[in-house]
Design a protein around this motif. Sequence first.
Motif, PDB file in Angstrom:
ATOM      1  N   ALA A  34       0.835  -1.194   0.000  1.00  0.00           N
ATOM      2  CA  ALA A  34       0.000   0.000   0.000  1.00  0.00           C
ATOM      3  C   ALA A  34       0.873   1.248   0.000  1.00  0.00           C
ATOM      4  O   ALA A  34       1.917   1.292   0.664  1.00  0.00           O
ATOM      5  CB  ALA A  34      -0.923  -0.001   1.218  1.00  0.00           C
ATOM      6  N   ALA A  35       0.430   2.271  -0.718  1.00  0.00           N
ATOM      7  CA  ALA A  35       1.224   3.498  -0.814  1.00  0.00           C
ATOM      8  C   ALA A  35       1.378   4.184   0.533  1.00  0.00           C
ATOM      9  O   ALA A  35       2.446   4.711   0.858  1.00  0.00           O
ATOM     10  CB  ALA A  35       0.578   4.453  -1.824  1.00  0.00           C
ATOM     11  N   LYS A  71      15.818  -0.723  -2.675  1.00  0.00           N
ATOM     12  CA  LYS A  71      16.652   0.101  -3.550  1.00  0.00           C
ATOM     13  C   LYS A  71      15.895   1.291  -4.111  1.00  0.00           C
ATOM     14  O   LYS A  71      16.434   2.393  -4.206  1.00  0.00           O
ATOM     15  CB  LYS A  71      17.191  -0.766  -4.698  1.00  0.00           C
ATOM     16  N   GLU A  72      14.634   1.081  -4.473  1.00  0.00           N
ATOM     17  CA  GLU A  72      13.848   2.149  -5.089  1.00  0.00           C
ATOM     18  C   GLU A  72      12.361   1.932  -4.817  1.00  0.00           C
ATOM     19  O   GLU A  72      11.897   0.802  -4.740  1.00  0.00           O
ATOM     20  CB  GLU A  72      14.101   2.184  -6.601  1.00  0.00           C
ATOM     21  N   THR A  73      11.645   3.038  -4.638  1.00  0.00           N
ATOM     22  CA  THR A  73      10.205   3.005  -4.392  1.00  0.00           C
ATOM     23  C   THR A  73       9.484   3.755  -5.494  1.00  0.00           C
ATOM     24  O   THR A  73       9.860   4.874  -5.844  1.00  0.00           O
ATOM     25  CB  THR A  73       9.865   3.655  -3.033  1.00  0.00           C
ATOM     26  N   ARG A  74       8.436   3.151  -6.028  1.00  0.00           N
ATOM     27  CA  ARG A  74       7.663   3.788  -7.101  1.00  0.00           C
ATOM     28  C   ARG A  74       6.213   3.955  -6.656  1.00  0.00           C
ATOM     29  O   ARG A  74       5.608   3.031  -6.112  1.00  0.00           O
ATOM     30  CB  ARG A  74       7.731   2.962  -8.388  1.00  0.00           C
ATOM     31  N   LEU A  75       5.667   5.150  -6.923  1.00  0.00           N
ATOM     32  CA  LEU A  75       4.297   5.483  -6.570  1.00  0.00           C
ATOM     33  C   LEU A  75       3.551   5.986  -7.794  1.00  0.00           C
ATOM     34  O   LEU A  75       4.127   6.655  -8.643  1.00  0.00           O
ATOM     35  CB  LEU A  75       4.264   6.573  -5.494  1.00  0.00           C
ATOM     36  N   PRO A  76       2.259   5.709  -7.901  1.00  0.00           N
ATOM     37  CA  PRO A  76       1.474   6.273  -9.007  1.00  0.00           C
ATOM     38  C   PRO A  76       1.222   7.758  -8.771  1.00  0.00           C
ATOM     39  O   PRO A  76       1.105   8.208  -7.628  1.00  0.00           O
ATOM     40  CB  PRO A  76       0.170   5.478  -8.948  1.00  0.00           C
ATOM     41  N   GLN A  77       1.136   8.516  -9.835  1.00  0.00           N
ATOM     42  CA  GLN A  77       0.920   9.941  -9.720  1.00  0.00           C
ATOM     43  C   GLN A  77      -0.408  10.260  -9.039  1.00  0.00           C
ATOM     44  O   GLN A  77      -0.536  11.268  -8.355  1.00  0.00           O
ATOM     45  CB  GLN A  77       0.955  10.596 -11.105  1.00  0.00           C
ATOM     46  N   GLY A  78      -1.397   9.383  -9.208  1.00  0.00           N
ATOM     47  CA  GLY A  78      -2.693   9.619  -8.608  1.00  0.00           C
ATOM     48  C   GLY A  78      -2.677   9.626  -7.097  1.00  0.00           C
ATOM     49  O   GLY A  78      -3.614  10.128  -6.462  1.00  0.00           O
ATOM     50  N   TRP A  79      -1.612   9.072  -6.474  1.00  0.00           N
ATOM     51  CA  TRP A  79      -1.539   9.060  -5.014  1.00  0.00           C
ATOM     52  C   TRP A  79      -1.028  10.383  -4.457  1.00  0.00           C
ATOM     53  O   TRP A  79      -1.365  10.764  -3.333  1.00  0.00           O
ATOM     54  CB  TRP A  79      -0.634   7.923  -4.539  1.00  0.00           C
ATOM     55  N   ASN A 106      -6.449  18.519   0.085  1.00  0.00           N
ATOM     56  CA  ASN A 106      -5.947  17.739   1.208  1.00  0.00           C
ATOM     57  C   ASN A 106      -6.469  16.305   1.226  1.00  0.00           C
ATOM     58  O   ASN A 106      -6.351  15.605   2.217  1.00  0.00           O
ATOM     59  CB  ASN A 106      -6.327  18.421   2.529  1.00  0.00           C
ATOM     60  N   SER A 107      -7.095  15.874   0.169  1.00  0.00           N
ATOM     61  CA  SER A 107      -7.644  14.521   0.131  1.00  0.00           C
ATOM     62  C   SER A 107      -6.730  13.583  -0.637  1.00  0.00           C
ATOM     63  O   SER A 107      -6.028  13.993  -1.560  1.00  0.00           O
ATOM     64  CB  SER A 107      -9.033  14.521  -0.517  1.00  0.00           C
ATOM     65  N   LEU A 108      -6.726  12.331  -0.216  1.00  0.00           N
ATOM     66  CA  LEU A 108      -5.922  11.311  -0.873  1.00  0.00           C
ATOM     67  C   LEU A 108      -6.812  10.480  -1.777  1.00  0.00           C
ATOM     68  O   LEU A 108      -7.981  10.253  -1.488  1.00  0.00           O
ATOM     69  CB  LEU A 108      -5.249  10.407   0.156  1.00  0.00           C
ATOM     70  N   SER A 109      -6.256  10.001  -2.854  1.00  0.00           N
ATOM     71  CA  SER A 109      -7.007   9.148  -3.752  1.00  0.00           C
ATOM     72  C   SER A 109      -6.807   7.697  -3.362  1.00  0.00           C
ATOM     73  O   SER A 109      -5.747   7.127  -3.587  1.00  0.00           O
ATOM     74  CB  SER A 109      -6.572   9.373  -5.202  1.00  0.00           C
ATOM     75  N   SER A 110      -7.827   7.103  -2.774  1.00  0.00           N
ATOM     76  CA  SER A 110      -7.720   5.703  -2.372  1.00  0.00           C
ATOM     77  C   SER A 110      -7.668   4.777  -3.573  1.00  0.00           C
ATOM     78  O   SER A 110      -7.284   3.620  -3.450  1.00  0.00           O
ATOM     79  CB  SER A 110      -8.906   5.331  -1.473  1.00  0.00           C
ATOM     80  N   ASP A 111      -8.050   5.278  -4.756  1.00  0.00           N
ATOM     81  CA  ASP A 111      -7.983   4.455  -5.965  1.00  0.00           C
ATOM     82  C   ASP A 111      -6.549   4.111  -6.347  1.00  0.00           C
ATOM     83  O   ASP A 111      -6.318   3.142  -7.071  1.00  0.00           O
ATOM     84  CB  ASP A 111      -8.636   5.180  -7.143  1.00  0.00           C
ATOM     85  N   TYR A 112      -5.582   4.903  -5.873  1.00  0.00           N
ATOM     86  CA  TYR A 112      -4.180   4.712  -6.258  1.00  0.00           C
ATOM     87  C   TYR A 112      -3.295   4.430  -5.047  1.00  0.00           C
ATOM     88  O   TYR A 112      -2.125   4.784  -5.034  1.00  0.00           O
ATOM     89  CB  TYR A 112      -3.676   5.948  -6.998  1.00  0.00           C
ATOM     90  N   ASP A 148     -12.326   0.835  -9.289  1.00  0.00           N
ATOM     91  CA  ASP A 148     -10.962   0.813  -8.766  1.00  0.00           C
ATOM     92  C   ASP A 148     -10.826   0.207  -7.378  1.00  0.00           C
ATOM     93  O   ASP A 148      -9.705   0.032  -6.909  1.00  0.00           O
ATOM     94  CB  ASP A 148     -10.400   2.243  -8.727  1.00  0.00           C
ATOM     95  N   LEU A 149     -11.924  -0.117  -6.713  1.00  0.00           N
ATOM     96  CA  LEU A 149     -11.850  -0.624  -5.345  1.00  0.00           C
ATOM     97  C   LEU A 149     -12.682  -1.895  -5.193  1.00  0.00           C
ATOM     98  O   LEU A 149     -13.689  -2.082  -5.880  1.00  0.00           O
ATOM     99  CB  LEU A 149     -12.341   0.431  -4.350  1.00  0.00           C
ATOM    100  N   ILE A 150     -12.244  -2.749  -4.269  1.00  0.00           N
ATOM    101  CA  ILE A 150     -12.956  -3.978  -3.918  1.00  0.00           C
ATOM    102  C   ILE A 150     -13.348  -3.880  -2.449  1.00  0.00           C
ATOM    103  O   ILE A 150     -12.493  -3.714  -1.579  1.00  0.00           O
ATOM    104  CB  ILE A 150     -12.068  -5.218  -4.140  1.00  0.00           C
TER     105      ILE A 150
END
Length: 328
Positions: A75-76, A163-171, A178-184, A247-249
Amino acid sequence: MHEDSTCTHTDVSLRGVDQSIVTENTRKKRHVYGEDGRFVISDSYFITHYPFATAVRLSTGCSGVLVSPKHVLTAAHCVHNGRDYLEETKQLKVGVLQLKTKRERRGRKRSGQVRGKDQHDIDGRETRIGTFRRRQNRGQQIKRIRQSVASNRPPVFRWTLVKETRLPQGWILKVNNNSLSSDYNYALLELKRPVKQKPMDLGVAPVKTSMGRIHFSSFDADKSHLDGRGKERVVYRFCSVAKESDDLIYQHCDAQTGAIGAGVYVRLREGAWGKWQRRVIGVYTGPQWVEVRDGEQREYNVAVRITPAKYAQICHWIHGDPKLCKKI
């Protein structure tokens, strides 16, 4: 984020993906719905072999799933708060359960070393390997012995630096939002060195009607290390999907702190007559209140759904070659 704590921002534009922002309301209490349906896997052999061995622990306290020998999906919000990386991620590590080595066991016999004079307990009786008369059953007997020996060996965590962490831009948080996108709410961690465990393949989440049961294994804080002496346990559960969006289950699989970031998987068949395979089709992200009808709020445990666009992105992060990401 790279190993030296430097960050590289990359703009990613995905067509056909809903970019809407959903506010996530998360609580930290235990989320068990009715009778606790979790199974504690304590046998050393099973928790160090596929599929339970694909569950890993992050040094931040979350869980994750191996999707390649060098990559972990989680999880991000286990590594990033939407604005910046968490303080604990400066030396982020991933723990994989493995059986103790010969040196760590102080001279005990190595697992799988089977000799005619060695005696092992099989079905309640001691039997010499050399006395097996039916050759066609010898392989099965040896396998059972190895499992029995492995079950008595305590597993330990092998920690590997990220070594490296990658996150989607939508997060990433938008300006003045001030809201987070739970879809990403997902992230991919690249390990400094590969691990020996067999990973679980990535897949695209099917529609609810063909999804059936979902499964995930993790290191729940209230079940994984009860004795406080390092005797680790993997917690497994399964349940049906109650509700879903693009995008969510939404489901009521019982979980506890420490399970966040676990890989949600299903069994999918390749083609009409293909073999059944386990595929990671989501990431467990915790509880969330959802409006169901007429303003009524209902609480679910939520997982981010791996859509075709997310699959392509994660696969590209792993392989770096779009040609290797066509098979879903």
